[in-house]
Design a protein around this motif. Structure first.
Motif, mmCIF file in Angstrom:
data_model
loop_
_atom_site.group_PDB
_atom_site.id
_atom_site.type_symbol
_atom_site.label_atom_id
_atom_site.label_comp_id
_atom_site.label_asym_id
_atom_site.label_seq_id
_atom_site.Cartn_x
_atom_site.Cartn_y
_atom_site.Cartn_z
ATOM 1 N N HIS A 36 0.952 -1.276 0.026
ATOM 2 C CA HIS A 36 0.130 0.102 -0.201
ATOM 3 C C HIS A 36 0.862 1.669 0.225
ATOM 4 N N GLU A 37 1.990 1.231 0.715
ATOM 5 C CA GLU A 37 2.586 2.450 0.635
ATOM 6 C C GLU A 37 3.317 2.521 -0.431
ATOM 7 N N ALA A 38 3.926 1.656 -1.463
ATOM 8 C CA ALA A 38 4.554 1.761 -2.746
ATOM 9 C C ALA A 38 3.692 2.026 -3.461
ATOM 10 N N PHE A 39 2.253 2.464 -3.077
ATOM 11 C CA PHE A 39 1.502 2.219 -4.091
ATOM 12 C C PHE A 39 0.910 3.265 -4.229
ATOM 13 N N ALA A 40 0.310 3.682 -2.882
ATOM 14 C CA ALA A 40 0.468 5.429 -2.248
ATOM 15 C C ALA A 40 1.642 6.872 -2.904
ATOM 16 N N ASP A 41 2.281 6.132 -2.837
ATOM 17 C CA ASP A 41 3.745 6.506 -2.563
ATOM 18 C C ASP A 41 3.572 7.211 -4.399
ATOM 19 N N LYS A 42 3.739 6.168 -4.915
ATOM 20 C CA LYS A 42 3.868 6.372 -6.819
ATOM 21 C C LYS A 42 2.872 7.306 -7.225
ATOM 22 N N TYR A 43 1.896 7.122 -6.728
ATOM 23 C CA TYR A 43 0.462 7.866 -7.633
ATOM 24 C C TYR A 43 0.276 8.835 -6.658
ATOM 25 N N ASP A 44 0.760 9.408 -5.553
ATOM 26 C CA ASP A 44 0.736 10.295 -4.769
ATOM 27 C C ASP A 44 -0.760 10.414 -4.664
ATOM 28 N N LEU A 45 -1.323 9.479 -3.712
ATOM 29 C CA LEU A 45 -2.228 9.087 -3.256
ATOM 30 C C LEU A 45 -2.810 9.890 -1.447
ATOM 31 N N ASP A 46 -3.815 10.181 -1.179
ATOM 32 C CA ASP A 46 -4.206 11.544 -0.973
ATOM 33 C C ASP A 46 -5.274 11.430 0.578
ATOM 34 N N PHE A 47 -5.152 9.654 0.080
ATOM 35 C CA PHE A 47 -6.399 8.849 1.251
ATOM 36 C C PHE A 47 -6.136 7.938 1.721
ATOM 37 N N ASP A 48 -6.345 7.115 2.703
ATOM 38 C CA ASP A 48 -6.385 6.331 3.830
ATOM 39 C C ASP A 48 -6.701 4.524 2.655
ATOM 40 N N LEU A 49 -5.515 3.360 1.921
ATOM 41 C CA LEU A 49 -5.797 2.501 1.331
ATOM 42 C C LEU A 49 -5.363 1.346 3.314
ATOM 43 N N LEU A 50 -6.139 0.695 3.209
ATOM 44 C CA LEU A 50 -5.953 0.199 4.641
ATOM 45 C C LEU A 50 -6.079 -1.363 3.954
ATOM 46 N N ALA A 51 -5.046 -1.785 4.735
ATOM 47 C CA ALA A 51 -3.921 -3.264 5.016
ATOM 48 C C ALA A 51 -5.117 -4.310 5.663
ATOM 49 N N ASP A 52 -5.850 -5.211 4.793
ATOM 50 C CA ASP A 52 -6.824 -5.937 5.568
ATOM 51 C C ASP A 52 -6.387 -7.470 4.899
ATOM 52 N N PRO A 53 -4.813 -8.440 5.170
ATOM 53 C CA PRO A 53 -4.266 -9.357 4.183
ATOM 54 C C PRO A 53 -4.863 -10.660 5.542
ATOM 55 N N ASP A 54 -5.135 -11.012 6.003
ATOM 56 C CA ASP A 54 -6.391 -11.529 6.199
ATOM 57 C C ASP A 54 -7.643 -12.104 5.975
#
Length: 150
Positions: free
Chosen positions: A75-93
């Motif tokens: 999520h961090e890499a994705f948000a940084d790459k596209y300068d996303l300005d909202f939360d991406l929540l990790a739901d690995p389980d």
């Protein structure tokens, strides 16, 4: 079974792309959208378009959260790459997906979006076409707000 209009919204606690714990009770207007994978073509289109509409969502008092089974680092890499300005929540389980009745397919969530407010589901979108979805949901939220005010 996927949550439907009128169902109670579960409370959500998850880690965002910055490693922060985020708790959401859905008492205020919120869009929660599930997507399959970070940095894939459709998911990128969808995230970038939500990002482009973020000022309008915020002006309308609506929070936006993206959720996938990817981990925080992805999520961090994705948000940084596209300068996303909202939360991406990790739901690995898959706990958030399970709470919303979103069945995982190969550990990936199908595109499903929920509009929530006052602790309940106000709208559910399944089988989402990522192109134009952010604007469609925003328009529906604005129309619903106008209907409520009139």
């Amino acid at each position: 079974m996927t949550l439907e209009t009128g169902d109670d919204a579960p409370e959500v606690e998850a880690t965002n792309q910055r490693g922060e714990t985020v708790s959401v009770s859905f008492e205020a207007p919120t869009v929660l959208y599930f997507y399959p994978r970070d940095d894939t073509p459709g998911c990128t289109v969808e995230a970038k378009q939500f990002n482009e509409e973020m000022t309008s969502y915020r002006d309308a008092g609506v929070a936006v959260y993206g959720v996938s089974t990817d981990d925080v680092e992805s999520h961090e890499a994705f948000a940084d790459k596209y300068d996303l300005d909202f939360d991406l929540l990790a739901d690995p389980d898959g706990e958030i997906a399970d709470a919303f009745g979103v069945d995982l397919d190969g550990n990936a969530a199908p595109r499903t979006t929920f509009v929530l407010d006052e602790g309940e589901v106000k709208a559910t979108y399944r089988g989402v076409d990522p192109d134009g979805h952010a604007r469609e949901v925003l328009q529906d939220v604005l129309d619903e707000n106008l209907a409520t005010l009139n």
